[in-house]
Design a protein around this motif. Structure first.
Motif, PDB file in Angstrom:
ATOM      1  N   ALA A   1       6.761   5.747 -16.691  1.00 44.55           N
ATOM      2  CA  ALA A   1       5.693   5.406 -17.632  1.00 44.55           C
ATOM      3  C   ALA A   1       4.381   6.061 -17.223  1.00 44.55           C
ATOM      4  O   ALA A   1       3.693   6.687 -18.050  1.00 44.55           O
ATOM      5  N   LEU A   2       4.021   5.951 -15.957  1.00 45.49           N
ATOM      6  CA  LEU A   2       2.766   6.526 -15.493  1.00 45.49           C
ATOM      7  C   LEU A   2       2.801   8.055 -15.520  1.00 45.49           C
ATOM      8  O   LEU A   2       1.823   8.704 -15.919  1.00 45.49           O
ATOM      9  N   GLY A   3       3.924   8.637 -15.094  1.00 42.42           N
ATOM     10  CA  GLY A   3       4.022  10.092 -15.060  1.00 42.42           C
ATOM     11  C   GLY A   3       4.028  10.724 -16.440  1.00 42.42           C
ATOM     12  O   GLY A   3       3.333  11.712 -16.689  1.00 42.42           O
ATOM     13  N   LEU A   4       4.806  10.161 -17.361  1.00 49.55           N
ATOM     14  CA  LEU A   4       4.864  10.717 -18.711  1.00 49.55           C
ATOM     15  C   LEU A   4       3.542  10.525 -19.442  1.00 49.55           C
ATOM     16  O   LEU A   4       3.116  11.389 -20.215  1.00 49.55           O
ATOM     17  N   ASN A   5       2.891   9.400 -19.209  1.00 51.54           N
ATOM     18  CA  ASN A   5       1.577   9.184 -19.813  1.00 51.54           C
ATOM     19  C   ASN A   5       0.542  10.146 -19.242  1.00 51.54           C
ATOM     20  O   ASN A   5      -0.278  10.707 -19.982  1.00 51.54           O
ATOM     21  N   GLU A   6       0.594  10.355 -17.935  1.00 53.67           N
ATOM     22  CA  GLU A   6      -0.361  11.263 -17.302  1.00 53.67           C
ATOM     23  C   GLU A   6      -0.154  12.696 -17.766  1.00 53.67           C
ATOM     24  O   GLU A   6      -1.112  13.481 -17.853  1.00 53.67           O
ATOM     25  N   GLY A   7       1.087  13.070 -18.072  1.00 52.73           N
ATOM     26  CA  GLY A   7       1.362  14.423 -18.542  1.00 52.73           C
ATOM     27  C   GLY A   7       0.588  14.774 -19.802  1.00 52.73           C
ATOM     28  O   GLY A   7       0.145  15.916 -19.976  1.00 52.73           O
ATOM     29  N   ALA A   8       0.392  13.794 -20.686  1.00 55.84           N
ATOM     30  CA  ALA A   8      -0.354  14.047 -21.918  1.00 55.84           C
ATOM     31  C   ALA A   8      -1.816  14.358 -21.624  1.00 55.84           C
ATOM     32  O   ALA A   8      -2.421  15.251 -22.236  1.00 55.84           O
ATOM     33  N   TYR A   9      -2.406  13.644 -20.674  1.00 58.97           N
ATOM     34  CA  TYR A   9      -3.810  13.881 -20.323  1.00 58.97           C
ATOM     35  C   TYR A   9      -3.973  15.171 -19.525  1.00 58.97           C
ATOM     36  O   TYR A   9      -4.942  15.914 -19.713  1.00 58.97           O
ATOM     37  N   MET A  10      -3.033  15.426 -18.614  1.00 55.68           N
ATOM     38  CA  MET A  10      -3.103  16.660 -17.835  1.00 55.68           C
ATOM     39  C   MET A  10      -2.918  17.888 -18.717  1.00 55.68           C
ATOM     40  O   MET A  10      -3.460  18.961 -18.422  1.00 55.68           O
ATOM     41  N   ALA A  11      -2.162  17.750 -19.799  1.00 54.79           N
ATOM     42  CA  ALA A  11      -1.975  18.878 -20.712  1.00 54.79           C
ATOM     43  C   ALA A  11      -3.311  19.326 -21.300  1.00 54.79           C
ATOM     44  O   ALA A  11      -3.594  20.528 -21.395  1.00 54.79           O
TER      45      ALA A  11
ATOM     46  N   LEU B   1       0.828  -1.202   0.000  1.00 54.22           N
ATOM     47  CA  LEU B   1       0.000   0.000   0.000  1.00 54.22           C
ATOM     48  C   LEU B   1       0.866   1.258   0.000  1.00 54.22           C
ATOM     49  O   LEU B   1       0.575   2.230  -0.720  1.00 54.22           O
ATOM     50  N   ALA B   2       1.936   1.250   0.783  1.00 49.17           N
ATOM     51  CA  ALA B   2       2.834   2.405   0.828  1.00 49.17           C
ATOM     52  C   ALA B   2       3.497   2.640  -0.531  1.00 49.17           C
ATOM     53  O   ALA B   2       3.623   3.789  -0.981  1.00 49.17           O
ATOM     54  N   VAL B   3       3.900   1.567  -1.186  1.00 49.89           N
ATOM     55  CA  VAL B   3       4.501   1.698  -2.518  1.00 49.89           C
ATOM     56  C   VAL B   3       3.472   2.234  -3.516  1.00 49.89           C
ATOM     57  O   VAL B   3       3.791   3.084  -4.365  1.00 49.89           O
ATOM     58  N   THR B   4       2.237   1.783  -3.417  1.00 49.54           N
ATOM     59  CA  THR B   4       1.176   2.278  -4.296  1.00 49.54           C
ATOM     60  C   THR B   4       0.962   3.773  -4.104  1.00 49.54           C
ATOM     61  O   THR B   4       0.838   4.529  -5.078  1.00 49.54           O
ATOM     62  N   LEU B   5       0.907   4.216  -2.848  1.00 47.18           N
ATOM     63  CA  LEU B   5       0.712   5.643  -2.569  1.00 47.18           C
ATOM     64  C   LEU B   5       1.901   6.464  -3.063  1.00 47.18           C
ATOM     65  O   LEU B   5       1.727   7.553  -3.631  1.00 47.18           O
ATOM     66  N   GLU B   6       3.106   5.944  -2.853  1.00 52.04           N
ATOM     67  CA  GLU B   6       4.301   6.648  -3.326  1.00 52.04           C
ATOM     68  C   GLU B   6       4.311   6.743  -4.850  1.00 52.04           C
ATOM     69  O   GLU B   6       4.610   7.800  -5.422  1.00 52.04           O
ATOM     70  N   LEU B   7       3.953   5.656  -5.494  1.00 52.45           N
ATOM     71  CA  LEU B   7       3.921   5.636  -6.956  1.00 52.45           C
ATOM     72  C   LEU B   7       2.854   6.586  -7.492  1.00 52.45           C
ATOM     73  O   LEU B   7       3.083   7.314  -8.474  1.00 52.45           O
ATOM     74  N   THR B   8       1.701   6.612  -6.843  1.00 55.59           N
ATOM     75  CA  THR B   8       0.628   7.515  -7.263  1.00 55.59           C
ATOM     76  C   THR B   8       1.033   8.971  -7.102  1.00 55.59           C
ATOM     77  O   THR B   8       0.830   9.793  -8.002  1.00 55.59           O
TER      78      THR B   8
ATOM     79  N   THR C   1      -6.273  11.624 -10.420  1.00 52.27           N
ATOM     80  CA  THR C   1      -5.525  11.102  -9.279  1.00 52.27           C
ATOM     81  C   THR C   1      -6.105   9.770  -8.815  1.00 52.27           C
ATOM     82  O   THR C   1      -5.371   8.809  -8.536  1.00 52.27           O
ATOM     83  N   ILE C   2      -7.441   9.715  -8.735  1.00 54.92           N
ATOM     84  CA  ILE C   2      -8.089   8.460  -8.347  1.00 54.92           C
ATOM     85  C   ILE C   2      -7.825   7.379  -9.388  1.00 54.92           C
ATOM     86  O   ILE C   2      -7.574   6.213  -9.056  1.00 54.92           O
ATOM     87  N   SER C   3      -7.879   7.770 -10.657  1.00 58.33           N
ATOM     88  CA  SER C   3      -7.592   6.810 -11.721  1.00 58.33           C
ATOM     89  C   SER C   3      -6.142   6.341 -11.667  1.00 58.33           C
ATOM     90  O   SER C   3      -5.852   5.159 -11.899  1.00 58.33           O
ATOM     91  N   MET C   4      -5.229   7.246 -11.326  1.00 57.27           N
ATOM     92  CA  MET C   4      -3.820   6.882 -11.216  1.00 57.27           C
ATOM     93  C   MET C   4      -3.596   5.870 -10.101  1.00 57.27           C
ATOM     94  O   MET C   4      -2.781   4.944 -10.235  1.00 57.27           O
TER      95      MET C   4
ATOM     96  N   ALA D   1       2.626  13.944  -9.605  1.00 58.41           N
ATOM     97  CA  ALA D   1       3.439  15.168  -9.561  1.00 58.41           C
ATOM     98  C   ALA D   1       4.131  15.393 -10.902  1.00 58.41           C
ATOM     99  O   ALA D   1       4.144  16.519 -11.433  1.00 58.41           O
ATOM    100  N   ILE D   2       4.704  14.332 -11.467  1.00 56.30           N
ATOM    101  CA  ILE D   2       5.320  14.441 -12.795  1.00 56.30           C
ATOM    102  C   ILE D   2       4.279  14.834 -13.839  1.00 56.30           C
ATOM    103  O   ILE D   2       4.504  15.712 -14.676  1.00 56.30           O
ATOM    104  N   GLY D   3       3.114  14.191 -13.782  1.00 53.30           N
ATOM    105  CA  GLY D   3       2.074  14.467 -14.769  1.00 53.30           C
ATOM    106  C   GLY D   3       1.544  15.877 -14.694  1.00 53.30           C
ATOM    107  O   GLY D   3       1.309  16.509 -15.732  1.00 53.30           O
TER     108      GLY D   3
END
Length: 308
Positions: A159-169, A66-73, A218-221, A78-80
């Motif tokens: 992978a998650l951060g760079l992908n999220e950046g496209a949607y956040m843009a 769970l801690a790793v999941t929260l850290e990864l999210t 964020t919830i989806s991430m 933040a990157i996205g």
């Protein structure tokens, strides 16, 4: 004397009778029955193995996942968000090269599956074993060993951060475009640069449009982070997979993961609600009450005396 204004009922004596809604009560009864039936079925079905769920719910391996999941999210979002703001500003730039580069980035990362991107970043060391730092074809100041630095966690985060950046843009761009153009023109007429206008004038007003979809992202991430289990990152899903691969208790372990996802999602939803209220101040349309606030108001109104 009768008739006319003499027979009119004084305003203080008028009794307002609320409109009845039998359909709402019928729907509430049906929903309550369905909830009761589902809860009774889950409570009495021994195949759910609730004792196993309780035993593993707060074990160290599950909590570590769970801690790793929260850290990864958190790191991926933040990157996205940062990348999304930069890409959105680039997309709105009058320079065709700058806006074209932003469009190309968004097109690529939105057009390829995030699972493919996760696997690709995990094996990036096979494509670029060393990352050189310097001037291409002229001089190299040094190099970085990619295989030793791009761990499974870093690969998943990138992978998650760079992908999220496209949607956040696109989310940030929609928020910026929702602000009246006169705001920017007025700021520029006062001598403010384009970037200063964006930071001081446009973005603060665009936040009430940006926050709701960002909360959803964020919830989806949080849930999308489970995909990194394919590259053996010890997040929540992978942690329970390791347990049920040893004990063969698949269903109760998946229930453990689902309950933790629901708990964190609920907390994030509450935070999103209050953030929307904060950035929605000053607008004519009021934020709707939360489910808990509506339930509490209904209970108070039912207990209030004098209700017909």
């Amino acid at each position: 004397m009768s008739g006319g204004a003499a027979d009119a009922v004084p305003p203080d004596e008028i009794r307002a009778i609320p409109v009845r809604h039998p359909g709402r009560w019928l729907a509430a009864v049906v929903i309550a029955f369905v909830i009761y039936a589902a809860a009774a079925s889950m409570a009495t079905n021994k195949r759910f193995q609730w004792s196993v769920v309780g035993h593993y719910f707060a074990t160290s391996s599950v909590l570590h996942g769970l801690a790793v999941t929260l850290e990864l999210t958190a790191t991926s979002m933040a990157i996205g968000i940062v990348l999304g703001i930069v890409l959105a500003v680039m997309r709105l730039s009058p320079n065709p090269l700058v806006s074209g580069a932003s469009w190309l980035y968004i097109w690529f990362f939105r057009g390829t599956p995030v699972l493919v991107q996760i696997i690709f970043w995990n094996f990036i060391g096979a494509l670029y074993p060393h990352f050189a730092i310097g001037i291409p074809l002229v001089h190299q100041f040094g190099h970085v060993d990619v295989a030793s630095h791009i761990t499974a966690f870093i690969a998943g985060m990138l992978a998650l951060g760079l992908n999220e950046g496209a949607y956040m843009a696109e989310i940030v761009r929609a928020g910026i475009m929702s602000v009246d153009e006169g705001q920017g023109e007025a700021a520029q007429s006062l001598g403010m640069t384009r970037l200063l206008t964006m930071r001081r004038v446009v973005l603060p007003q665009a936040m009430r449009v940006i926050i709701p979809p960002t909360g959803n992202e964020t919830i989806s991430m949080l849930k999308t982070s489970s995909l990194v289990s394919v590259i053996a990152v010890t997040e929540l899903l992978y942690s329970v997979q390791v347990i049920y691969a040893r004990t063969y208790q698949i269903i109760p372990m998946l229930i453990v993961a689902s309950i933790w996802y629901l708990i964190v999602t609920t907390i994030l939803s509450i935070g999103q609600y209050y953030l929307e209220r904060h950035y929605g101040r000053g607008v004519s349309r009021q934020m709707p009450k939360s489910v808990y606030a509506r339930w509490l108001a209904n209970v108070i109104s039912l207990r209030s005396p004098g209700r017909p």
